[in-house]
Design a protein around this motif. Structure first.
Motif, PDB file in Angstrom:
ATOM      1  N   ASP A 239       0.829  -1.211   0.000  1.00 16.94           N
ATOM      2  CA  ASP A 239       0.000   0.000   0.000  1.00 16.94           C
ATOM      3  C   ASP A 239       0.862   1.260   0.000  1.00 16.94           C
ATOM      4  O   ASP A 239       0.529   2.255  -0.663  1.00 16.94           O
ATOM      5  CB  ASP A 239      -0.925   0.002   1.222  1.00 16.94           C
ATOM      6  CG  ASP A 239      -2.107  -0.948   1.067  1.00 16.94           C
ATOM      7  OD1 ASP A 239      -2.495  -1.215  -0.087  1.00 16.94           O
ATOM      8  OD2 ASP A 239      -2.637  -1.418   2.089  1.00 16.94           O
ATOM      9  N   SER A 243       0.903   4.088  -2.875  1.00 17.28           N
ATOM     10  CA  SER A 243       0.575   5.463  -2.506  1.00 17.28           C
ATOM     11  C   SER A 243       1.580   6.447  -3.105  1.00 17.28           C
ATOM     12  O   SER A 243       1.192   7.487  -3.668  1.00 17.28           O
ATOM     13  CB  SER A 243       0.545   5.597  -0.987  1.00 17.28           C
ATOM     14  OG  SER A 243       0.304   6.932  -0.600  1.00 17.28           O
ATOM     15  N   ASN A 247       0.701   9.162  -6.012  1.00 22.75           N
ATOM     16  CA  ASN A 247       0.886  10.574  -5.699  1.00 22.75           C
ATOM     17  C   ASN A 247       1.837  11.264  -6.679  1.00 22.75           C
ATOM     18  O   ASN A 247       1.713  12.468  -6.933  1.00 22.75           O
ATOM     19  CB  ASN A 247       1.415  10.740  -4.277  1.00 22.75           C
ATOM     20  CG  ASN A 247       0.363  10.450  -3.219  1.00 22.75           C
ATOM     21  OD1 ASN A 247      -0.836  10.523  -3.494  1.00 22.75           O
ATOM     22  ND2 ASN A 247       0.804  10.112  -2.017  1.00 22.75           N
TER      23      ASN A 247
END
Length: 318
Positions: A239, A243, A247
């Motif tokens: 995760d 992320s 981003n």
């Protein structure tokens, strides 16, 4: 009593100090003195890749990365470049036996140092990438202190422990007397670990696994599925990787690498990877398929050939 303690001290610590002196002078893993391409060690591929990145990045400004284990040798970055935008500058950020934790450490460092990650290939070996979530402290597996967050002293301590064995001590003595001739078998800009470099990346490689054909073991006729290996701790790391990539608006692809043993990724593990990274970004080459059926698509039982790497890139970009 004092004499006895002195003898114990001399017997115990003088040899240790001598070994420490030899370790510092010989620098057996080439990690003490400033990184020098004329004298390097490939024992720890993570260290070599990391030092090459740190040395080159100020000039090269890499923005496209391949993350993974030694199986990454099967994908040539200059061929990958032909599928990327014209401003791509690629780097093979590889480590022997790389884990998802090691991959995350590199991606986290790039993110915290504002390095652009426009494109990324993440090579996942099943079950190897999930065997050791925590950092290895072996000579071959310990991570570069700049990326792991550990101290340089911690790094050298574990390498020194690995050094204290007769074969390495003897070899260190020998190299002090007879300086070895180092041959650079990798591209010093892209970090490609093969003979194909930017001058001949477009050549179709010749399968070379015939040299190792006697080492190939038999395989089951019926495809077998691996047990689940992605646990809660693994999921957290995955995760975090996703992320950062999301981003940074990275164009990323997750490649579940083909293996000679033809073991199929567990369906639950595949589902997790698809949930984390998006089904459209996950490419599964495990199990029995066109790439794994031909044993000559492998350099040995652990590594697929450049021929396979070429086919993988053609498949995921078309």
């Amino acid at each position: 009593m004092k004499t006895f303690l002195l003898k114990i001290f001399l017997i115990t610590f003088i040899p240790l100090f001598c070994l420490l002196g030899l370790y510092v002078i010989a620098d057996p893993f080439k990690t003490i003195y400033p990184f020098n391409l004329k004298e390097f060690s490939t024992v720890n591929r993570d260290y070599l890749s990391s030092e090459l990145f740190l040395k080159n990045y100020p000039n090269e400004k890499y923005n496209s990365f391949i993350f993974g284990s030694s199986r990454g040798c099967g994908i040539n970055t200059y061929l990958w470049k032909s599928y990327l935008p014209g401003d791509a500058n690629q780097f093979l950020f590889q480590a022997w036996g790389e884990s998802i934790t090691g991959i995350y450490q590199k991606i986290k460092y790039l993110d915290s140092h504002h390095v652009d990650i426009k494109n990324a290939l993440i090579l996942i070996d099943m079950p190897g990438s999930f065997d050791k979530v925590q950092e290895s402290t072996t000579a071959i597996g310990i991570k570069h202190y700049t990326f792991s967050g550990k101290s340089e002293l911690y790094f050298q301590f574990h390498l020194f422990k690995a050094f204290i064995k007769p074969s390495l001590i003897y070899e260190s003595f020998r190299q002090l007397i007879v300086k070895p001739n180092y041959t650079i078998g990798f591209d010093t800009i892209s970090n490609d670990w093969n003979i194909l470099n930017k001058e001949n990346w477009n050549m179709i490689p010749v399968q070379d696994s015939t040299l190792n054909k006697d080492k190939f073991k038999g395989r089951p006729l019926i495809e077998k599925m691996l047990p689940e290996v992605i646990n809660a701790e693994n999921r957290i790391v995955l995760d975090k990787i996703a992320s950062v990539l999301k981003n940074k608006n990275t164009n990323y692809k997750i490649i579940i690498t083909p293996a000679y043993d033809q073991l199929l990724i567990n369906k639950e593990d595949l589902k997790i990877l698809q949930q984390v990274f998006g089904e459209e970004n996950v490419y599964n080459f495990s199990g029995k398929n066109e790439l794994t059926e031909d044993k000559y698509n492998f350099m040995d039982i652990n590594h697929f050939d450049l021929v396979v790497g070429r086919k993988i890139l053609m498949d995921i970009y078309h």
